[in-house]
Design a protein around this motif. Structure first.
Motif, mmCIF file in Angstrom:
data_model
loop_
_atom_site.group_PDB
_atom_site.id
_atom_site.type_symbol
_atom_site.label_atom_id
_atom_site.label_comp_id
_atom_site.label_asym_id
_atom_site.label_seq_id
_atom_site.Cartn_x
_atom_site.Cartn_y
_atom_site.Cartn_z
ATOM 1 N N THR A 1 3.364 19.470 4.355
ATOM 2 C CA THR A 1 3.781 19.037 3.367
ATOM 3 C C THR A 1 3.618 17.441 3.033
ATOM 4 O OG1 THR A 1 5.957 19.598 5.153
ATOM 5 C CG2 THR A 1 6.405 17.778 4.623
ATOM 6 N N ILE A 2 4.135 16.999 2.082
ATOM 7 C CA ILE A 2 3.898 15.338 1.350
ATOM 8 C C ILE A 2 4.056 14.578 1.555
ATOM 9 C CG2 ILE A 2 2.233 14.320 -0.649
ATOM 10 C CD1 ILE A 2 1.273 17.479 -0.080
ATOM 11 N N HIS A 3 3.584 13.581 2.470
ATOM 12 C CA HIS A 3 4.408 12.003 2.940
ATOM 13 C C HIS A 3 3.476 10.788 2.424
ATOM 14 C CE1 HIS A 3 7.016 13.578 6.299
ATOM 15 N NE2 HIS A 3 5.428 13.935 6.936
ATOM 16 N N ASP B 1 9.174 6.459 3.967
ATOM 17 C CA ASP B 1 8.619 7.700 3.464
ATOM 18 C C ASP B 1 9.227 8.899 2.744
ATOM 19 O OD1 ASP B 1 8.739 11.059 6.248
ATOM 20 O OD2 ASP B 1 7.122 9.770 4.100
ATOM 21 N N PHE B 2 8.542 8.984 1.504
ATOM 22 C CA PHE B 2 9.284 10.141 0.727
ATOM 23 C C PHE B 2 8.029 11.151 1.389
ATOM 24 C CE2 PHE B 2 9.047 5.411 -1.549
ATOM 25 C CZ PHE B 2 10.630 6.221 -1.717
ATOM 26 N N THR B 3 9.319 11.904 1.430
ATOM 27 C CA THR B 3 8.500 13.658 1.409
ATOM 28 C C THR B 3 8.642 14.170 0.373
ATOM 29 O OG1 THR B 3 9.101 12.393 4.009
ATOM 30 C CG2 THR B 3 8.305 15.225 3.211
ATOM 31 N N LEU B 4 7.662 15.330 0.810
ATOM 32 C CA LEU B 4 7.842 16.897 -0.220
ATOM 33 C C LEU B 4 7.260 17.833 0.210
ATOM 34 C CD1 LEU B 4 8.507 16.926 -4.033
ATOM 35 C CD2 LEU B 4 6.346 16.618 -3.843
ATOM 36 N N ALA B 5 8.172 18.850 0.208
ATOM 37 C CA ALA B 5 7.754 20.098 1.292
ATOM 38 C C ALA B 5 8.071 21.322 0.213
ATOM 39 C CB ALA B 5 8.478 20.078 2.741
ATOM 40 N N PRO B 6 6.924 21.871 0.365
ATOM 41 C CA PRO B 6 6.876 23.831 -0.724
ATOM 42 C C PRO B 6 8.000 24.157 0.530
ATOM 43 C CG PRO B 6 4.867 23.944 0.913
ATOM 44 C CD PRO B 6 5.466 22.107 0.865
ATOM 45 N N GLU C 1 0.491 -1.076 0.188
ATOM 46 C CA GLU C 1 0.087 0.105 0.104
ATOM 47 C C GLU C 1 0.560 1.389 -0.054
ATOM 48 O OE1 GLU C 1 -3.903 1.607 2.672
ATOM 49 O OE2 GLU C 1 -2.028 -0.082 3.844
ATOM 50 N N VAL C 2 -0.004 2.691 -0.892
ATOM 51 C CA VAL C 2 1.049 3.569 -0.213
ATOM 52 C C VAL C 2 0.060 4.773 0.255
ATOM 53 C CG1 VAL C 2 1.510 5.281 -1.497
ATOM 54 C CG2 VAL C 2 2.663 3.500 -2.537
ATOM 55 N N VAL C 3 0.485 5.240 1.194
ATOM 56 C CA VAL C 3 -0.582 5.819 1.811
ATOM 57 C C VAL C 3 -0.094 7.374 2.527
ATOM 58 C CG1 VAL C 3 -1.456 6.347 4.116
ATOM 59 C CG2 VAL C 3 -1.542 4.082 3.156
ATOM 60 N N MET C 4 -0.684 8.336 1.347
ATOM 61 C CA MET C 4 -0.292 9.948 1.521
ATOM 62 C C MET C 4 -0.849 9.998 2.985
ATOM 63 S SD MET C 4 0.719 10.496 -1.059
ATOM 64 C CE MET C 4 0.793 11.338 -1.234
ATOM 65 N N ALA C 5 -0.119 11.241 3.084
ATOM 66 C CA ALA C 5 -0.029 11.348 4.963
ATOM 67 C C ALA C 5 0.285 12.768 5.172
ATOM 68 C CB ALA C 5 -0.019 10.287 5.833
ATOM 69 N N LYS C 6 -0.304 13.830 6.153
ATOM 70 C CA LYS C 6 0.466 14.084 6.861
ATOM 71 C C LYS C 6 1.534 14.193 7.314
ATOM 72 C CE LYS C 6 -4.128 17.033 6.394
ATOM 73 N NZ LYS C 6 -5.370 17.635 7.374
ATOM 74 N N GLY C 7 1.648 13.206 7.972
ATOM 75 C CA GLY C 7 3.770 13.035 8.220
ATOM 76 C C GLY C 7 3.482 11.513 8.703
ATOM 77 N N THR C 8 4.674 11.280 9.513
ATOM 78 C CA THR C 8 4.860 9.544 10.341
ATOM 79 C C THR C 8 5.230 9.941 12.063
ATOM 80 O OG1 THR C 8 7.397 9.908 9.788
ATOM 81 C CG2 THR C 8 5.499 9.233 7.747
ATOM 82 N N GLU C 9 4.727 8.568 11.962
ATOM 83 C CA GLU C 9 5.503 8.729 14.053
ATOM 84 C C GLU C 9 5.639 7.643 14.134
ATOM 85 O OE1 GLU C 9 1.504 9.300 15.663
ATOM 86 O OE2 GLU C 9 0.300 7.987 14.731
ATOM 87 N N GLY C 10 6.666 7.652 15.336
ATOM 88 C CA GLY C 10 6.959 6.448 15.810
ATOM 89 C C GLY C 10 8.055 5.723 14.708
ATOM 90 N N ASP C 11 9.578 4.566 15.098
ATOM 91 C CA ASP C 11 10.055 4.429 15.097
ATOM 92 C C ASP C 11 10.042 3.577 13.557
ATOM 93 O OD1 ASP C 11 12.066 5.460 16.027
ATOM 94 O OD2 ASP C 11 12.070 3.410 17.313
ATOM 95 N N LYS D 1 0.830 9.217 9.891
ATOM 96 C CA LYS D 1 -0.173 10.179 10.373
ATOM 97 C C LYS D 1 -1.099 11.327 9.510
ATOM 98 C CE LYS D 1 0.245 13.495 14.047
ATOM 99 N NZ LYS D 1 1.191 14.024 14.958
ATOM 100 N N ASP D 2 -2.548 11.287 9.927
ATOM 101 C CA ASP D 2 -3.226 12.148 9.464
ATOM 102 C C ASP D 2 -3.768 11.541 8.242
ATOM 103 O OD1 ASP D 2 -4.061 13.280 11.676
ATOM 104 O OD2 ASP D 2 -1.676 14.774 11.667
ATOM 105 N N PRO D 3 -3.370 10.420 7.302
ATOM 106 C CA PRO D 3 -3.678 10.061 6.307
ATOM 107 C C PRO D 3 -4.304 10.612 5.885
ATOM 108 C CG PRO D 3 -3.666 8.317 7.965
ATOM 109 C CD PRO D 3 -4.095 9.220 8.579
ATOM 110 N N THR D 4 -4.682 11.330 4.098
ATOM 111 C CA THR D 4 -5.130 11.980 3.627
ATOM 112 C C THR D 4 -4.541 11.595 1.836
ATOM 113 O OG1 THR D 4 -6.139 14.304 3.616
ATOM 114 C CG2 THR D 4 -4.425 14.493 3.785
ATOM 115 N N THR D 5 -5.411 12.663 1.188
ATOM 116 C CA THR D 5 -5.686 12.399 -0.471
ATOM 117 C C THR D 5 -5.443 13.504 -0.110
ATOM 118 O OG1 THR D 5 -7.230 11.831 -1.034
ATOM 119 C CG2 THR D 5 -5.895 10.017 -0.833
ATOM 120 N N VAL D 6 -6.082 14.607 1.100
ATOM 121 C CA VAL D 6 -6.144 16.084 0.627
ATOM 122 C C VAL D 6 -5.277 17.228 1.504
ATOM 123 C CG1 VAL D 6 -8.016 17.838 0.771
ATOM 124 C CG2 VAL D 6 -8.530 15.617 -0.341
#
Length: 161
Positions: free
Chosen positions: A79-81, A128-133, A53-63, A68-73
């Motif tokens: 910052t896009i995770h 975690d693949f992360t993209l930020a403006p 699965e690939v989950v779009m989220a506002k962040g990640t947590e823990g080791d 964290k806060d999964p969303t597609t909007v």
């Protein structure tokens, strides 16, 4: 056309990611800068079963880099995770996440590559693949394509409002 690409590159496409790659932590680092020419839309993914699965989220947590806060909007300053959940990946498997513009109006041509990230990993865990403006993302639709050893495996669209 060049002005649109420059505007997009300056206004929104400077990428931020933790530079501590971190194969052990599952964090990705960029492998290229934003591409100026639009790419052709990708035809179809061929799921391998390694990415469950690939989950779009506002962040990640823990080791475990749990989404964290999964969303597609996302908001324009998010910052896009893209968290790829992998299972039983063989040693030295290369995962690549390519982030694309789908439709952001006049801010960029459709299918413009924003950036790609590579990560070599194995086993069962999250990546975690992360993209930020640098300022804000243009509102519209985007996609991330996740490949394994150069073969497209998963495609997920998301929206910025």
């Amino acid at each position: 056309m060049q002005k649109r690409h420059l505007s997009l590159a300056i206004a929104v496409l400077v990428l931020v990611t933790t530079a501590c790659l971190c194969t052990g932590m599952g964090l990705a680092t960029p492998t290229s800068v934003p591409q100026q020419a639009p790419q052709q839309p990708t035809s179809s993914a061929k799921p391998s079963g390694i990415i469950t699965e690939v989950v779009m989220a506002k962040g990640t947590e823990g080791d475990g880099l749990d989404p964290k806060d999964p969303t597609t909007v996302f908001s324009v300053d998010s910052t896009i995770h893209a968290v790829a959940k992998i299972k039983d990946a063989p040693s030295n498997t290369t995962f690549t996440a390519a982030f694309y513009v789908v439709d952001v109006g006049s801010a960029a041509e459709p299918n413009t590559l924003i950036s790609t990230y590579d990560l070599t990993a194995d086993g069962t865990r999250n990546l975690d693949f992360t993209l930020a403006p640098t300022t804000t993302w243009p509102p519209g639709t985007y996609r991330v394509e996740v490949s394994i050893n150069g073969t497209l495996d998963q495609v997920v669209q998301y929206t910025v409002q």
